[in-house]
Design a protein around this motif. Sequence first.
Motif, PDB file in Angstrom:
ATOM      1  N   ARG A 117     -54.248   3.706   9.479  1.00  0.00           N
ATOM      2  CA  ARG A 117     -52.956   3.817   8.799  1.00  0.00           C
ATOM      3  C   ARG A 117     -53.056   4.742   7.586  1.00  0.00           C
ATOM      4  O   ARG A 117     -52.190   5.592   7.357  1.00  0.00           O
ATOM      5  CB  ARG A 117     -52.459   2.438   8.375  1.00  0.00           C
ATOM      6  CG  ARG A 117     -51.910   1.636   9.533  1.00  0.00           C
ATOM      7  CD  ARG A 117     -51.284   0.338   9.087  1.00  0.00           C
ATOM      8  NE  ARG A 117     -50.602  -0.298  10.210  1.00  0.00           N
ATOM      9  CZ  ARG A 117     -50.105  -1.525  10.193  1.00  0.00           C
ATOM     10  NH1 ARG A 117     -50.211  -2.260   9.100  1.00  0.00           N
ATOM     11  NH2 ARG A 117     -49.498  -2.016  11.257  1.00  0.00           N
ATOM     12  N   ALA A 172     -51.265   8.511   7.134  1.00  0.00           N
ATOM     13  CA  ALA A 172     -50.378   8.795   6.003  1.00  0.00           C
ATOM     14  C   ALA A 172     -50.863  10.011   5.222  1.00  0.00           C
ATOM     15  O   ALA A 172     -50.081  10.901   4.868  1.00  0.00           O
ATOM     16  CB  ALA A 172     -50.284   7.581   5.093  1.00  0.00           C
ATOM     17  N   LEU A 203     -51.161  -1.600   2.876  1.00  0.00           N
ATOM     18  CA  LEU A 203     -51.327  -1.179   4.265  1.00  0.00           C
ATOM     19  C   LEU A 203     -51.126  -2.343   5.232  1.00  0.00           C
ATOM     20  O   LEU A 203     -50.763  -2.142   6.386  1.00  0.00           O
ATOM     21  CB  LEU A 203     -52.724  -0.597   4.468  1.00  0.00           C
ATOM     22  CG  LEU A 203     -53.029   0.716   3.741  1.00  0.00           C
ATOM     23  CD1 LEU A 203     -54.534   0.979   3.751  1.00  0.00           C
ATOM     24  CD2 LEU A 203     -52.281   1.875   4.366  1.00  0.00           C
ATOM     25  N   LEU A 241     -46.509   6.475   2.817  1.00  0.00           N
ATOM     26  CA  LEU A 241     -46.484   5.248   3.611  1.00  0.00           C
ATOM     27  C   LEU A 241     -45.104   4.872   4.137  1.00  0.00           C
ATOM     28  O   LEU A 241     -44.999   4.407   5.272  1.00  0.00           O
ATOM     29  CB  LEU A 241     -47.085   4.092   2.809  1.00  0.00           C
ATOM     30  CG  LEU A 241     -48.609   4.076   2.739  1.00  0.00           C
ATOM     31  CD1 LEU A 241     -49.085   2.994   1.780  1.00  0.00           C
ATOM     32  CD2 LEU A 241     -49.220   3.861   4.111  1.00  0.00           C
TER      33      LEU A 241
END
Length: 243
Positions: free
Chosen positions: A50, A54, A102, A233
């Motif tokens: 993740r 990003a 996250l 994000l």
Amino acid sequence: MILRTLVLLCSVLVVNVGWAQERTITVVGDKWCPFNCSDDPGDRGLLVERAAAALADANIGMRYLELPWSRAIAEVRAGEIDAIVGAGPEETPDFHFPARPLAIARHSFFTLPSSDWQYTGLESLAQVRLGVIQDYSYGTLFNDYIQPHKNDEQRIVVLRGNDVLPRLIEMLRLGRIDAFVAEERVLAYHFSSKSMPNPLRNAGLASEENLYIAFSPALGDGVTLASLLSQQLPQLSITSQYD
């Protein structure tokens, strides 16, 4: 004043040009699958992927290293590594955190199926010998219970190193501890990787905790990187086998 402004503007331009040519940061964590897994590019884990996705939109590459948790914290704090993944503000309050996590961890107590002990608050922990991993915050549990009793081996057994979870499970099986704390998905992943259901009993939720990638306080651009990740994000959409 004008000269100072020009110097600052040039510095910003240099940073932006460097990132336009792609910068690579080094991120570290311990083995905590499915969140942090290995430094194999095909099996880095949910949080690492993740964060990498990003930052890739900002043309920043990521290299992930697997280290024991205490060593990971120390090396990032010293500025030898750019960032740590899977940390929370309780563990590393001096690090630079993005505004958005996250993922969210659920830290629970686990016992053998034969136990009838149930977590009902901090006072109930006096009834068990608890196994934990060194420098894990477990949400608020570190400050509220582990730190005050860390030298009382009748209450707390602290294990160090990497990939500690199997050792905690074995200590529980042998009766050397009565319970340990683990993130629910991490424990489930451990047993599913062995093609077996989780045989342990969930004795109650200790806390929930936001998980972040946190940047070194010793590096000059930690605040900038945390802010950049915060911006990226909300745009991130990842379908993961771990969700």
